[in-house]
Design an enzyme around this catalytic site. Structure first.
Site, PDB file in Angstrom:
ATOM      1  N   ASP A  79       0.841  -1.196   0.000  1.00 21.66           N
ATOM      2  CA  ASP A  79       0.000   0.000   0.000  1.00 21.66           C
ATOM      3  C   ASP A  79       0.877   1.248   0.000  1.00 21.66           C
ATOM      4  O   ASP A  79       2.067   1.188   0.309  1.00 21.66           O
ATOM      5  CB  ASP A  79      -0.959   0.025   1.193  1.00 21.66           C
ATOM      6  CG  ASP A  79      -0.342  -0.490   2.485  1.00 21.66           C
ATOM      7  OD1 ASP A  79       0.863  -0.278   2.710  1.00 21.66           O
ATOM      8  OD2 ASP A  79      -1.064  -1.111   3.279  1.00 21.66           O
ATOM      9  N   ASN A 145      -7.516  -2.004  13.812  1.00 22.03           N
ATOM     10  CA  ASN A 145      -8.920  -2.276  13.503  1.00 22.03           C
ATOM     11  C   ASN A 145      -9.092  -3.575  12.719  1.00 22.03           C
ATOM     12  O   ASN A 145     -10.134  -3.812  12.125  1.00 22.03           O
ATOM     13  CB  ASN A 145      -9.530  -1.110  12.731  1.00 22.03           C
ATOM     14  CG  ASN A 145      -8.887  -0.911  11.363  1.00 22.03           C
ATOM     15  OD1 ASN A 145      -7.918  -1.588  11.002  1.00 22.03           O
ATOM     16  ND2 ASN A 145      -9.418   0.015  10.585  1.00 22.03           N
ATOM     17  N   HIS A 147      -7.491  -4.453  10.019  1.00 21.16           N
ATOM     18  CA  HIS A 147      -7.280  -4.394   8.565  1.00 21.16           C
ATOM     19  C   HIS A 147      -6.041  -5.203   8.183  1.00 21.16           C
ATOM     20  O   HIS A 147      -5.130  -5.428   8.991  1.00 21.16           O
ATOM     21  CB  HIS A 147      -7.179  -2.944   8.072  1.00 21.16           C
ATOM     22  CG  HIS A 147      -5.931  -2.211   8.446  1.00 21.16           C
ATOM     23  ND1 HIS A 147      -5.931  -0.895   8.825  1.00 21.16           N
ATOM     24  CD2 HIS A 147      -4.618  -2.583   8.487  1.00 21.16           C
ATOM     25  CE1 HIS A 147      -4.697  -0.495   9.081  1.00 21.16           C
ATOM     26  NE2 HIS A 147      -3.879  -1.504   8.881  1.00 21.16           N
ATOM     27  N   GLU A 152      -9.944  -1.857   4.938  1.00 22.36           N
ATOM     28  CA  GLU A 152     -10.577  -1.437   6.177  1.00 22.36           C
ATOM     29  C   GLU A 152     -11.891  -2.188   6.407  1.00 22.36           C
ATOM     30  O   GLU A 152     -12.514  -2.673   5.453  1.00 22.36           O
ATOM     31  CB  GLU A 152     -10.868   0.069   6.117  1.00 22.36           C
ATOM     32  CG  GLU A 152      -9.673   0.938   5.766  1.00 22.36           C
ATOM     33  CD  GLU A 152      -8.751   1.186   6.957  1.00 22.36           C
ATOM     34  OE1 GLU A 152      -8.610   0.288   7.810  1.00 22.36           O
ATOM     35  OE2 GLU A 152      -8.170   2.276   7.018  1.00 22.36           O
TER      36      GLU A 152
END
Length: 256
Positions: A79, A145, A147, A152
């Site tokens: 990413d 979270n 991910h 997400e």
């Protein structure tokens, strides 16, 4: 070093006393797989790397392993922020250059261009590179979270038709960058990124997932005990045929 071992679905889980032991063991495992693949003459190992402090100990081991022929490795990163150029100190490309690529004689690195004029065209360009040949190894982490890459909870798609896409980052992911010391304030953290999708990560034949630290305890618990759902993106790791999760006592704190 001693590791507690268990399996959850197809996911092999190794728990260590601290992040240094975690990184050392994960590095040895990943290095052994690289060298095993390179036993095949002329084999080019294609690898995807995460860019995060959770990966530092493993990257340190890999760059010091003299048995790896880095000239026979083609690397990708999973990413990159939109609006941040490659040489920016907070770019994921810069992180990997500093911690691995600039310290080994690597064959080739394909970078995501975070300042491409047309982000969608950049997604398509990078997807084509990924699909040129099979991906052998993915080194990844899990976000606070849950991910994986920047898939997400509000947008992860386990059956995404694309390998690379433009995404908006949720608040937890952006705050994590501050928690990790990558940015000083939340306002500095970009709001969008180009990320590899879940199918792109799952195209890797071997996944090594390094997740140290107390801030990841809730995510690790959800990964191993929650429903397999896109709302817990990392839960899908329990279905990959060749994946290992490396955690320490801090990230394992919420496990029974």
């Amino acid at each position: 070093m001693d590791a507690k071992e268990l399996e959850v679905g197809t996911l092999k889980v190794y728990t260590f006393e601290n992040r240094e032991e975690l990184g050392l063991y994960a590095g040895k495992k990943a290095a052994a797989r690289i060298k095993e693949l390179q036993e095949t003459p002329d084999k080019i190992v294609r690898m995807i790397f995460a860019s995060a402090p959770s990966q530092l100990e493993t990257l340190a081991y890999l760059r010091e392993d003299e048995g790896i022929d880095w000239s026979r490795v083609v690397a990708f990163h999973m990413d990159e922020y939109v609006g941040i150029e490659k040489k920016h100190p907070q770019s994921f490309a810069s992180f990997l250059e500093q911690n691995l690529f600039d310290q080994v004689n690597i064959g080739q690195v394909h970078f995501i261009n975070g300042i491409a004029e047309d982000p969608q065209a950049e997604c398509e360009r990078y997807e084509a590179l990924l699909k040129e040949a099979p991906i052998d190894i993915v080194c990844l982490g899990i976000g606070e979270n849950a991910h994986i890459a920047f898939n997400e909870p509000h947008l992860a798609d386990f059956a995404d038709p694309h390998f690379v896409k433009l995404v908006d980052l949720d608040l937890t992911s952006r705050q994590q960058q501050v928690n990790d010391g990558c940015f000083l304030t939340l306002e500095e953290v970009p709001t969008h990124a180009i990320t590899l999708t879940v199918p792109a990560l799952f195209a890797g034949q071997n996944l090594f997932c390094m997740v140290p630290g107390s801030t990841k305890a809730a995510a690790v618990h959800a990964t191993l005990n929650g429903e397999i759902t896109s709302e817990i993106p990392s839960s899908i790791l329990r279905t990959h045929p060749q994946v290992s999760l490396f955690i320490d006592k801090d990230s394992a704190a919420q496990l029974n």
